[in-house]
Write a protein that holds these residues in place. Structure first.
Motif, PDB file in Angstrom:
ATOM      1  N   ALA A 277      20.739 -45.367 -61.827  1.00 49.78           N
ATOM      2  CA  ALA A 277      21.262 -46.148 -60.705  1.00 49.78           C
ATOM      3  C   ALA A 277      21.886 -45.211 -59.687  1.00 49.78           C
ATOM      4  N   VAL A 278      21.543 -45.426 -58.414  1.00 44.46           N
ATOM      5  CA  VAL A 278      22.186 -44.703 -57.319  1.00 44.46           C
ATOM      6  C   VAL A 278      22.785 -45.799 -56.448  1.00 44.46           C
ATOM      7  N   LEU A 279      24.078 -45.855 -56.348  1.00 41.05           N
ATOM      8  CA  LEU A 279      24.685 -46.985 -55.650  1.00 41.05           C
ATOM      9  C   LEU A 279      26.119 -46.693 -55.187  1.00 41.05           C
ATOM     10  N   ASN A 280      26.599 -47.567 -54.320  1.00 40.58           N
ATOM     11  CA  ASN A 280      28.015 -47.607 -53.956  1.00 40.58           C
ATOM     12  C   ASN A 280      28.597 -48.864 -54.553  1.00 40.58           C
ATOM     13  N   ALA A 281      29.757 -48.753 -55.155  1.00 39.67           N
ATOM     14  CA  ALA A 281      30.432 -49.969 -55.613  1.00 39.67           C
ATOM     15  C   ALA A 281      31.884 -49.884 -55.158  1.00 39.67           C
ATOM     16  N   ASN A 282      32.345 -50.973 -54.561  1.00 41.81           N
ATOM     17  CA  ASN A 282      33.717 -51.063 -54.073  1.00 41.81           C
ATOM     18  C   ASN A 282      34.416 -52.180 -54.822  1.00 41.81           C
ATOM     19  N   PHE A 283      35.585 -51.928 -55.318  1.00 42.49           N
ATOM     20  CA  PHE A 283      36.310 -52.949 -56.059  1.00 42.49           C
ATOM     21  C   PHE A 283      37.474 -53.447 -55.223  1.00 42.49           C
ATOM     22  N   SER A 284      37.625 -54.737 -55.161  1.00 42.85           N
ATOM     23  CA  SER A 284      38.762 -55.323 -54.460  1.00 42.85           C
ATOM     24  C   SER A 284      39.515 -56.177 -55.477  1.00 42.85           C
TER      25      SER A 284
ATOM     26  N   SER B 112      26.517 -51.660 -52.403  1.00 41.45           N
ATOM     27  CA  SER B 112      25.655 -51.379 -51.261  1.00 41.45           C
ATOM     28  C   SER B 112      24.843 -50.142 -51.567  1.00 41.45           C
ATOM     29  N   ASP B 113      23.771 -49.956 -50.793  1.00 39.02           N
ATOM     30  CA  ASP B 113      22.870 -48.809 -50.979  1.00 39.02           C
ATOM     31  C   ASP B 113      22.415 -48.678 -52.426  1.00 39.02           C
ATOM     32  N   VAL B 114      21.996 -49.787 -52.989  1.00 43.99           N
ATOM     33  CA  VAL B 114      21.645 -49.775 -54.414  1.00 43.99           C
ATOM     34  C   VAL B 114      20.171 -49.432 -54.627  1.00 43.99           C
ATOM     35  N   HIS B 115      19.905 -48.459 -55.500  1.00 46.26           N
ATOM     36  CA  HIS B 115      18.571 -48.180 -56.050  1.00 46.26           C
ATOM     37  C   HIS B 115      18.780 -48.126 -57.552  1.00 46.26           C
ATOM     38  N   LEU B 116      18.153 -49.007 -58.293  1.00 47.55           N
ATOM     39  CA  LEU B 116      18.365 -48.899 -59.735  1.00 47.55           C
ATOM     40  C   LEU B 116      17.164 -49.385 -60.516  1.00 47.55           C
ATOM     41  N   GLU B 117      17.005 -48.816 -61.683  1.00 47.78           N
ATOM     42  CA  GLU B 117      15.911 -49.232 -62.558  1.00 47.78           C
ATOM     43  C   GLU B 117      16.380 -49.156 -64.005  1.00 47.78           C
ATOM     44  N   ALA B 118      16.037 -50.194 -64.778  1.00 48.32           N
ATOM     45  CA  ALA B 118      16.284 -50.178 -66.222  1.00 48.32           C
ATOM     46  C   ALA B 118      14.928 -50.277 -66.907  1.00 48.32           C
ATOM     47  N   TYR B 119      14.907 -50.120 -68.218  1.00 48.42           N
ATOM     48  CA  TYR B 119      13.659 -50.122 -68.980  1.00 48.42           C
ATOM     49  C   TYR B 119      12.669 -49.131 -68.382  1.00 48.42           C
ATOM     50  N   MET B 120      13.169 -47.946 -68.055  1.00 47.23           N
ATOM     51  CA  MET B 120      12.337 -46.967 -67.344  1.00 47.23           C
ATOM     52  C   MET B 120      11.306 -46.337 -68.260  1.00 47.23           C
ATOM     53  N   GLN B 121      10.187 -46.010 -67.662  1.00 50.21           N
ATOM     54  CA  GLN B 121       9.123 -45.343 -68.419  1.00 50.21           C
ATOM     55  C   GLN B 121       9.158 -43.844 -68.182  1.00 50.21           C
ATOM     56  N   THR B 122       9.528 -43.434 -66.966  1.00 49.31           N
ATOM     57  CA  THR B 122       9.581 -42.010 -66.651  1.00 49.31           C
ATOM     58  C   THR B 122      11.016 -41.682 -66.264  1.00 49.31           C
ATOM     59  N   GLY B 123      11.296 -40.429 -66.055  1.00 53.84           N
ATOM     60  CA  GLY B 123      12.665 -40.045 -65.733  1.00 53.84           C
ATOM     61  C   GLY B 123      13.052 -40.302 -64.284  1.00 53.84           C
ATOM     62  N   ASN B 124      12.074 -40.698 -63.460  1.00 53.18           N
ATOM     63  CA  ASN B 124      12.389 -40.890 -62.039  1.00 53.18           C
ATOM     64  C   ASN B 124      12.295 -42.349 -61.643  1.00 53.18           C
ATOM     65  N   LEU B 125      13.057 -42.702 -60.634  1.00 45.93           N
ATOM     66  CA  LEU B 125      12.997 -44.072 -60.130  1.00 45.93           C
ATOM     67  C   LEU B 125      11.575 -44.345 -59.655  1.00 45.93           C
ATOM     68  N   SER B 126      11.065 -45.494 -60.015  1.00 47.95           N
ATOM     69  CA  SER B 126       9.702 -45.864 -59.619  1.00 47.95           C
ATOM     70  C   SER B 126       9.609 -45.988 -58.099  1.00 47.95           C
ATOM     71  N   THR B 127       8.447 -45.632 -57.571  1.00 51.24           N
ATOM     72  CA  THR B 127       8.275 -45.766 -56.120  1.00 51.24           C
ATOM     73  C   THR B 127       7.950 -47.207 -55.748  1.00 51.24           C
ATOM     74  N   ASN B 128       7.558 -48.010 -56.737  1.00 51.95           N
ATOM     75  CA  ASN B 128       7.403 -49.444 -56.471  1.00 51.95           C
ATOM     76  C   ASN B 128       8.799 -50.043 -56.356  1.00 51.95           C
ATOM     77  N   GLU B 129       9.027 -50.815 -55.311  1.00 53.35           N
ATOM     78  CA  GLU B 129      10.371 -51.360 -55.140  1.00 53.35           C
ATOM     79  C   GLU B 129      10.364 -52.881 -55.185  1.00 53.35           C
ATOM     80  N   SER B 130      11.410 -53.430 -55.777  1.00 53.06           N
ATOM     81  CA  SER B 130      11.672 -54.860 -55.657  1.00 53.06           C
ATOM     82  C   SER B 130      12.862 -54.950 -54.697  1.00 53.06           C
ATOM     83  N   VAL B 131      12.583 -55.442 -53.510  1.00 50.66           N
ATOM     84  CA  VAL B 131      13.602 -55.422 -52.462  1.00 50.66           C
ATOM     85  C   VAL B 131      14.374 -56.737 -52.480  1.00 50.66           C
ATOM     86  N   CYS B 132      15.699 -56.659 -52.416  1.00 52.91           N
ATOM     87  CA  CYS B 132      16.501 -57.886 -52.458  1.00 52.91           C
ATOM     88  C   CYS B 132      16.295 -58.692 -51.184  1.00 52.91           C
TER      89      CYS B 132
END
Ligand code: NAG
Ligand code: NAG
Ligand code: NAG
Ligand code: NAG
Ligand code: NAG
Ligand code: NAG
Ligand code: NAG
Ligand code: NAG
Ligand code: NAG
Ligand code: NAG
Ligand code: NAG
Ligand code: NAG
Length: 410
Positions: free
Chosen positions: A40-47, A164-184
């Motif tokens: 996961a590459v992301l920003n998380a802000n807690f309030s 914000s600026d979230v890129h994340l993948e679980a159940y990964m097959q390779t060590g890199n984030l897939s180039t296929n994206e599911s965009v919110c």
């Protein structure tokens, strides 16, 4: 002891939205033996709102770079990303998969109120855990979930996590984030026209009088307990990277991009507004002796494109917007609320009722002094005009009398 209220410095411009919200993303990686299963590459802000010796306090802080994923797990069908940081704080995302989809089915935050640097003057030393099962994070298997837009998730009335600026993948097959994206869905409406790899034009800043937002907090899902209708403008003085000096920047809060949450108590009520990288937190206090309420605290955190660090400010000894219990407070005139020397708020066409709301609507309004003075002006002008008319009339009558007298002597 590490303070997690650290600043997030300006980072690289990777994407359109990344540029607008110049931020610095945190990278989290979970390994199962030799292979990466969650990244996961992301920003998380807690309030977070908590009880302090002074009353209710609110803090906003970011997930730090130093977060550790040591307690994460990847075996089995449910994978778990645990980002631990500071003195016993942790954000947990539990993933599950279902046919060709995977997603976050549970999200929780554990925070340690003993950590004085993050929760100053907390009157509790508890370690609190809050969680929710509703999360909009879901993607196709073998694809990266992408959501650049800011998306707040309320864990309860006191705790909001904004991603914000979230890129994340679980159940990964390779060590890199897939180039296929599911965009919110939030991104799909925002970035349709942006061609890739061009310098994005800065989004036009809203100027002029801000639009009015309608913010209603409910105690259960249907009964309103806090009502606020207001146009808000923020005025922040900060050190500008591009201009290399302090600047005062004025921005309107855009209601249709603002999410809100809050809580209603017997003597303390809160309203939290989040627009993109701007977080505003209002605390209203009721004095049961005088039967008056007022805005007692405001805290802000913002990461505007030209800021070198996150701007944050708080003042918990304010006495603004004072009204009587059982009535609403109204101020149509522009009002400036000075919070700190480098932060003020301008309010426009405000109506507010933080306590004793009945039948989901405002009670009779008490107008601010400025409105009353503004109403005096037309009265004074009217009276002056009436006076003038009277003088002219008297002059005319006297004149006529003199003239008639003149004719008679001839
Ligand atoms: C990890 O990789 C090393 C070197 O490739 C290999 O010897 C080891 O067996 C692997 N461990 C697991 C758990 O796959
Ligand atoms: C603050 O204290 C009051 C009274 O003890 C309690 O009802 C409320 O839940 C507390 N709020 C938070 C944020 O812990
Ligand atoms: C903590 O603060 C809340 C609200 O200010 C108060 O109701 C509560 O009694 C306090 N608790 C302790 C243990 O001081
Ligand atoms: C909570 O914070 C206190 C003080 O910072 C620390 O001593 C304690 O170990 C922390 N608790 C947990 C569960 O990490
Ligand atoms: C799995 O998919 C089924 C059918 O689409 C759906 O009813 C169910 O809620 C899904 N479960 C999860 C955990 O997403
Ligand atoms: C995901 O990729 C793996 C290996 O590339 C493949 O075996 C699996 O069927 C794919 N899953 C889906 C749902 O496409
Ligand atoms: C509010 O609505 C949510 C979702 O519709 C539901 O899960 C929750 O139980 C409701 N809460 C109350 C207090 O009615
Ligand atoms: C913003 O704040 C600065 C510094 O306090 C002040 O000079 C300026 O007039 C303010 N502008 C507006 C529109 O409130
Ligand atoms: C928000 O409102 C403004 C002005 O009414 C409009 O121009 C803009 O398209 C709206 N944005 C969204 C995301 O709805
Ligand atoms: C509440 O109001 C009374 C009367 O105006 C005042 O004496 C008292 O100090 C106020 N209490 C607080 C906590 O502000
Ligand atoms: C708490 O109260 C003290 C004195 O009453 C004051 O000096 C301090 O600034 C307050 N702190 C907060 C966070 O409101
Ligand atoms: C907080 O607000 C009060 C009342 O407006 C003001 O007197 C005080 O100087 C402010 N505190 C700071 C640190 O600016």
């Amino acid at each position: 002891m590490m303070s997690i209220r650290q600043t997030v410095t300006a980072g690289v411009c990777l994407t359109l939205m990344g540029c607008l919200a110049v931020t610095h993303a945190v990278t989290l990686e979970v390994k199962d033996g030799n292979s990466t299963c969650i990244k996961a590459v992301l920003n998380a802000n807690f309030s977070i709102t908590y009880n302090s010796t002074n009353g209710t306090n609110s803090v906003v802080f970011a997930l730090p770079d130093s977060a550790s994923t040591d307690n994460s797990t990847c075996n089995g069908t449910s994978q778990r990303l645990v980002a631990s940081f500071g003195d016993g704080h942790a954000l947990t995302l539990v993933f599950s998969r279902n046919g060709s989809l995977y997603g976050v089915t549970q999200m929780s935050l554990r925070y340690n109120l003993s950590d004085n640097s993050t929760f100053p003057q907390s009157n509790s030393t508890d370690v609190v855990t809050v969680e929710t099962n509703s999360s909009r994070i879901s993607a196709s298997m073998n694809s990266t979930y992408r959501c650049l837009s800011s998306s707040p998730v309320s864990l309860n009335a006191d705790v909001t996590v904004t991603f914000s600026d979230v890129h994340l993948e679980a159940y990964m097959q390779t060590g890199n984030l897939s180039t296929n994206e599911s965009v919110c869905s939030a991104d799909q409406t925002v970035t349709t026209v942006a061609p890739p790899k061009t310098t994005p034009a800065p989004s036009p800043l809203p100027t002029g009088v801000p639009e009015r937002g309608n913010y209603t907090i409910t105690s259960d899902n249907t009964t309103a307990c806090l009502l606020a209708v207001v146009g808000l403008q923020l005025n922040i003085t900060y050190f500008s990277t591009t201009r290399n000096k302090n600047v005062s920047e004025v921005r309107n809060l855009q209601p249709n991009k603002t999410s809100f949450s809050g809580s209603c108590g017997v003597t303390v009520a809160t309203l939290i507004l989040t627009e993109d990288t701007t977080n505003l937190n209002f605390t209203f206090t009721l004095n049961s002796t005088s039967q008056k309420f007022h805005l007692s605290a405001v805290s802000v955190s913002a990461r505007w494109p030209d800021m070198t660090v996150v701007f944050s400010a708080e003042n918990s000894s304010l006495q603004y917007l004072q009204g009587s219990v059982g009535r609403s407070y109204m101020c149509n005139s522009e009002q400036t609320l000075a919070v700190m020397s480098d932060f003020s708020l301008n309010t426009f066409r405000l109506q507010l009722q933080p306590f004793n709301v009945t039948r989901n609507q405002f009670s009779a309004a008490e107008e601010c002094r400025m409105d009353q003075e503004n109403m005096l002006i037309p009265i004074i002008v009217g009276a002056a005009l009436a006076g003038l008319v009277l003088i002219v009339l008297i002059a005319y009558l006297i004149g006529r009398k003199r003239t008639r007298a003149g004719y008679q002597t001839i």
